[in-house]
Design a protein around this motif. Structure first.
Motif, PDB file in Angstrom:
ATOM      1  N   GLN A 127       1.047  -1.324   0.060  1.00 36.19           N
ATOM      2  CA  GLN A 127       0.195   0.171  -0.392  1.00 36.19           C
ATOM      3  C   GLN A 127       0.900   1.128  -0.014  1.00 36.19           C
ATOM      4  N   GLY A 145      -6.493  -4.968  -0.160  1.00 36.40           N
ATOM      5  CA  GLY A 145      -7.136  -2.845   0.679  1.00 36.40           C
ATOM      6  C   GLY A 145      -6.000  -1.815  -1.357  1.00 36.40           C
ATOM      7  N   SER A 181      -8.673   0.029  -2.632  1.00 34.34           N
ATOM      8  CA  SER A 181      -8.872   1.175  -2.370  1.00 34.34           C
ATOM      9  C   SER A 181      -8.260   2.359  -1.339  1.00 34.34           C
ATOM     10  N   LEU A 182      -7.613   1.681  -0.775  1.00 32.68           N
ATOM     11  CA  LEU A 182      -7.090   2.996   0.579  1.00 32.68           C
ATOM     12  C   LEU A 182      -6.708   3.947  -0.848  1.00 32.68           C
ATOM     13  N   TYR A 230      -8.735  -0.109  16.362  1.00 34.29           N
ATOM     14  CA  TYR A 230      -8.055  -0.545  15.261  1.00 34.29           C
ATOM     15  C   TYR A 230     -10.152  -0.114  14.537  1.00 34.29           C
ATOM     16  N   PRO A 260      -4.580  -8.766  -4.627  1.00 39.46           N
ATOM     17  CA  PRO A 260      -5.637  -9.839  -4.035  1.00 39.46           C
ATOM     18  C   PRO A 260      -6.473  -9.117  -3.433  1.00 39.46           C
TER      19      PRO A 260
HETATM   20  P1  ADP Z   1      -9.009  -4.743  -2.549  1.00 43.32           P
HETATM   21  O1  ADP Z   1     -10.113  -3.559  -3.164  1.00 43.32           O
HETATM   22  O2  ADP Z   1      -8.646  -4.764  -3.218  1.00 43.32           O
HETATM   23  O3  ADP Z   1     -10.237  -6.122  -2.957  1.00 43.32           O
HETATM   24  P2  ADP Z   1     -10.550  -3.462  -0.280  1.00 43.32           P
HETATM   25  O4  ADP Z   1     -10.117  -1.794  -0.778  1.00 43.32           O
HETATM   26  O5  ADP Z   1     -12.277  -3.398  -1.035  1.00 43.32           O
HETATM   27  O6  ADP Z   1      -9.986  -4.240  -1.090  1.00 43.32           O
HETATM   28  O7  ADP Z   1     -10.017  -3.616   1.278  1.00 43.32           O
HETATM   29  C1  ADP Z   1     -10.251  -4.684   1.799  1.00 43.32           C
HETATM   30  C2  ADP Z   1     -11.196  -4.347   3.321  1.00 43.32           C
HETATM   31  O8  ADP Z   1      -9.439  -4.027   3.810  1.00 43.32           O
HETATM   32  C3  ADP Z   1     -11.587  -3.804   3.242  1.00 43.32           C
HETATM   33  O9  ADP Z   1     -12.657  -3.433   4.280  1.00 43.32           O
HETATM   34  C4  ADP Z   1     -11.219  -2.122   4.029  1.00 43.32           C
HETATM   35  O10 ADP Z   1     -11.080  -1.345   4.832  1.00 43.32           O
HETATM   36  C5  ADP Z   1      -9.686  -2.825   3.952  1.00 43.32           C
HETATM   37  N1  ADP Z   1      -8.088  -1.810   4.374  1.00 43.32           N
HETATM   38  C6  ADP Z   1      -7.627  -1.572   3.552  1.00 43.32           C
HETATM   39  N2  ADP Z   1      -5.913  -1.264   4.352  1.00 43.32           N
HETATM   40  C7  ADP Z   1      -5.888  -1.515   5.426  1.00 43.32           C
HETATM   41  C8  ADP Z   1      -5.373  -1.484   6.061  1.00 43.32           C
HETATM   42  N3  ADP Z   1      -3.811  -0.470   5.909  1.00 43.32           N
HETATM   43  N4  ADP Z   1      -5.102  -1.172   7.526  1.00 43.32           N
HETATM   44  C9  ADP Z   1      -6.759  -2.274   7.897  1.00 43.32           C
HETATM   45  N5  ADP Z   1      -7.771  -2.544   7.062  1.00 43.32           N
HETATM   46  C10 ADP Z   1      -7.288  -2.171   5.871  1.00 43.32           C
END
Ligand code: ADP
Ligand code: MG
Ligand code: ZN
Length: 620
Positions: free
Chosen positions: A15, A37, A39-40, A588, A33
């Motif tokens: 990330q 994560g 989206s973040l 968290y 996969p």
């Molecule tokens: P993807 O699009 O890659 O399948 P998402 O972006 O939907 O995944 O994220 C999957 C989950 O992980 C979401 O619930 C998100 O809020 C959580 N998440 C993302 N980054 C982190 C992080 N750094 N720490 C904890 N949870 C996270």
């Protein structure tokens, strides 16, 4: 900033590096996969202060999933991030409002459907965006642009124009599809400029994989369901008919379940999906039509009632389990007939190419393989897998049983294959070995062969399993399509002469009835990556109370519960039991805005519970 808005303490793998590219304005392709994560990575940088001219404006996110845009935007708004979406579901008035806010520069993030931006109809909107300034463009589910991907969408093709329309904005493509070819294709189609390719690990350590040969499916399915009472799950079936059948059966057994397939009208489909996302129903029984980008993060099990048509599909579909990082189970039930079914279906649609056949064979190999499932999956995607044991698959958990006389059984099977002159498929060979005088067997006089009835005491599912293991181990091969015949290989000949040895496994030992479901963090490799991700120290009673409070809030606000808080957040609350807004902020997944909006409600649930159960608050 991520702490403040999202309440996360640490980054997931890649990330940080991926965000660095977004911040620096360097084009990139990010492959992580499902649940990794992604989206973040494109959301957080949109909040950074605007830099020089090319770093101004808003972040545009393109997503093919109209139904999910609203959820993502609701989630951002709940965390205090100014965001909006623009797609065909908006009324004329709503569209006007979004346009006005765009002119006013209110948003940091805008989700757009591809067809809104592309082609002649998108012209006007592109101009509007150029006026308000575009900082970067993120293309989610980017494999949709590639014909090599498993989900090609013609709409996406037009996105190639974006580079010219927004020459200054960097472009970032995101996908969970691993294939090298698709990745390359994405970069080319989008005219990316020397993009950095970031490819994450494909292992999902929190998922436990099991594979069973399908025999008495109803009983097999019930055993899985019993391990997941009250939890969310998806059951994938190959055909619509089976979806309906299984869904009805589940309801008959008292589970809350709904069907989902392309034969249902759009409204029903949409409603069923919403019911699942909003946690009003536990289980969805579906064809592959269901699930792309399904965002319910607490799916605890994914069952395949039949084999999918490629390992890519399997990875994608099973990957919808455990996106919250907590332990989840993926069970594949398959039979050799599934692969025939796919061949027939694809042939009917003129899609049974060599590559489709190859993918099917690889899927069959995966199903029949007797080795670590995590290793098999990761290596399929050309990544190394170092651990000796994953402690999270049927193989590593010792659920497969080695049979004593492997070599004898193998030689009987092989000699039968030669006796029928390598001209018949698995079904026929199995019939002969088991001494079934079917019409076909009699017509060929195969009931007169010396191998007729040689393994008559083996159940059909078990024997089929051994044949497939021999294929997987390279002693036999399947040739021809759509009805492949079995033939021996060179090493098969050596095995027949006892110059080589082999091991066979009874894969289909009845599932342990109440095998303790593994939880992440119970001394396995799937150990926690963060406090929020295990059950250790979690008060289950309090957790259930917090879940109720969340559900109530979600209903009031008409949003899915996970947008309020994830399960992992509730677990952390039920472990540490905060008593004040300050200690709530240490949980968290709790950012400033959520602490303010939802904190008091959850704090009071915790207070009441701790008082009546004589529990200490602010524990750990
Ligand atoms: P993807 O699009 O890659 O399948 P998402 O972006 O939907 O995944 O994220 C999957 C989950 O992980 C979401 O619930 C998100 O809020 C959580 N998440 C993302 N980054 C982190 C992080 N750094 N720490 C904890 N949870 C996270
Ligand atoms: Mg995603
Ligand atoms: Zn394993």
């Amino acid at each position: 900033m991520i702490r403040q808005y999202w309440g996360y303490d640490e980054f997931r793998p890649l990330q940080r590096r991926a965000m660095a590219n977004v911040v620096a304005g360097r084009d990139s392709v990010v492959v992580l996969p499902t649940g990794g994560g992604k989206s973040l990575i494109f959301q957080a940088p949109a909040l950074l202060p605007e830099g020089p001219r090319e770093q101004q404006g808003l972040a545009v996110v393109i997503s093919p999933l109209i139904s999910l845009m609203k959820d993502q935007v609701d989630g951002l708004l709940a965390s205090g991030v100014p965001a909006a979406y623009f797609n065909s579901t908006l009324t004329v008035q709503q569209r006007r409002a979004v346009r006005a806010e765009l002119e006013a520069g209110t948003y940091r993030l805008l989700y757009v459907a591809p067809e809104r931006l592309a082609g002649a109809p998108g012209q006007e909107f592109r101009q509007l965006l150029r006026r308000s300034g575009v900082r970067y463009i993120a293309i989610d589910e980017a494999h949709c642009i590639s014909q090599w991907g498993h989900d090609f969408r013609p709409d996406y093709r037009l996105l190639g124009e974006l580079r010219d329309a927004f020459p200054r904005a960097a472009m970032h493509a995101f996908t969970a599809t691993a294939s090298q070819r698709v990745r390359q294709d994405i970069a080319e189609q989008l005219h990316l400029r020397q993009p950095e390719m970031l490819v994450g690990s494909f292992d999902r350590p929190n998922l436990t994989y099991r594979v069973f040969y399908r025999s008495s499916f109803q009983q097999q399915l019930r055993r899985v369901l019993e391990r997941h009472q009250g939890e969310a799950g998806i059951i994938y079936c190959i055909s619509r008919k089976e979806v309906e059948r299984v869904a009805a059966r589940l309801v008959g057994w008292g589970y809350s379940a709904l069907p989902y397939h392309a034969g249902l009208d759009g409204e029903t489909r949409h409603r069923n999906q919403e019911e699942f996302l909003n946690e009003r129903v536990d289980v969805v029984v579906a064809t592959v039509a269901f699930g792309m980008g399904i965002d319910r993060s607490n799916v605890r099990f994914v069952v395949h009632a039949g084999s999918p048509r490629s390992v890519e599909h399997y990875q994608q579909e099973s990957g919808r389990a455990g996106r919250d990082g907590l332990a989840a189970e993926c069970v594949l039930f398959y039979s050799a007939g599934d692969f025939m079914t796919w061949r027939r279906l694809m042939e009917g649609e003129g899609q049974l190419s060599d590559s489709a056949n190859h993918l099917l064979n690889q899927m069959q190999n995966y199903a029949a393989a007797t080795r670590c499932r995590h290793k098999a999956l990761v290596e399929y995607f050309d990544q190394p897998y170092e651990a000796d044991s994953c402690a999270a698959c049927d193989w590593c958990l010792g659920e497969l049983e080695r049979i004593e006389d492997s070599l004898v059984v193998a030689r009987k099977i092989l000699s039968c294959v030669y006796r029928v002159r390598q001209r018949f498929g698995v079904g026929h060979v199995v019939d002969v070995l088991r001494g079934r005088a079917t019409a076909k067997v009699r017509a060929r006089s195969h009931d007169e062969l010396s191998t007729f009835g040689l393994l008559e005491n083996l159940p059909v599912a078990e024997l089929r399993g051994y044949v497939e293991q021999l294929v997987d181990q390279g002693f036999l091969e399947q040739v021809g399509a759509p009805y492949p015949t079995l033939s021996g290989t060179e090493s098969g000949l050596r095995l027949l002469k006892a110059e080589e040895d082999c091991l066979l496994f009874r894969q289909h030992r009845p599932e342990p009835a109440q095998r303790q479901r593994r939880r992440a963090g119970e001394g396995s490799r799937a150990t926690t990556t963060s406090e929020g991700e295990s059950w250790q120290g979690v008060d289950r009673g309090l957790f259930d109370k917090l879940r109720e409070a969340r559900l109530e809030l979600a209903r009031e606000r008409e949003v899915p519960p996970y947008l309020i808080f994830h399960d992992s957040t509730l677990r952390d609350m039920a472990r540490r039991r905060p008593s004040s807004e300050t200690s709530m902020l240490g949980i968290y997944g709790v950012g400033d805005k959520k602490a303010k909006n939802f904190g008091p409600i959850f704090l009071s649930v915790i207070r009441d519970y701790c008082q009546s159960h004589l529990l200490r608050t602010d524990a750990y």
